[in-house]
Design an enzyme around this catalytic site. Sequence first.
Site, PDB file in Angstrom:
ATOM      1  N   GLU A 122      -1.274 -10.148  11.468  1.00 37.45           N
ATOM      2  CA  GLU A 122      -0.841  -8.794  11.774  1.00 37.45           C
ATOM      3  C   GLU A 122      -0.783  -8.590  13.282  1.00 37.45           C
ATOM      4  O   GLU A 122      -1.470  -9.266  14.033  1.00 37.45           O
ATOM      5  CB  GLU A 122      -1.802  -7.761  11.174  1.00 37.45           C
ATOM      6  N   ASP A 167      -6.268   1.261   7.293  1.00 35.28           N
ATOM      7  CA  ASP A 167      -5.136   1.900   7.974  1.00 35.28           C
ATOM      8  C   ASP A 167      -5.330   3.409   8.021  1.00 35.28           C
ATOM      9  O   ASP A 167      -5.128   4.045   9.064  1.00 35.28           O
ATOM     10  CB  ASP A 167      -3.816   1.589   7.261  1.00 35.28           C
TER      11      ASP A 167
END
Length: 128
Positions: free
Chosen positions: A24, A82
């Site tokens: 990521e 997140d």
Amino acid sequence: MTFKILRGVLKMALEAAKDMHPHEFVALLGGKGELINELVFLPFQSGSVSAIIHMDMLPIGMRVLGTIHSHPSPNATPSQEDLQMFARFGKVHIIVAYPYGEDDWKCYDRSGQPTEIEVVEGSSEERF
């Protein structure tokens, strides 16, 4: 408030995601008013399931509109981690998902609800 992002900034994020794959990437969204016109890269740690950005390295006084990060899968749905990041930093958050094409991203508000963002043409020098 409807945010806008420069097409070039979004393309840069998609390219960064491709370059980091299968890990990521994460960056901050910078700009002024409702216009996102820059990616702010701070040091971060990255793996195939997470990316941790070092917010303590953010220059004093810099306004952060939100975050952008990648998911190395086709799923652009925010994880619990997140959602925690969304609640702490800014008002608009973008997740770009594999294979990182022009339509492989989604935008969320700070509570994790899908929201619209307009992709606009222009230069990074433009300010609202």
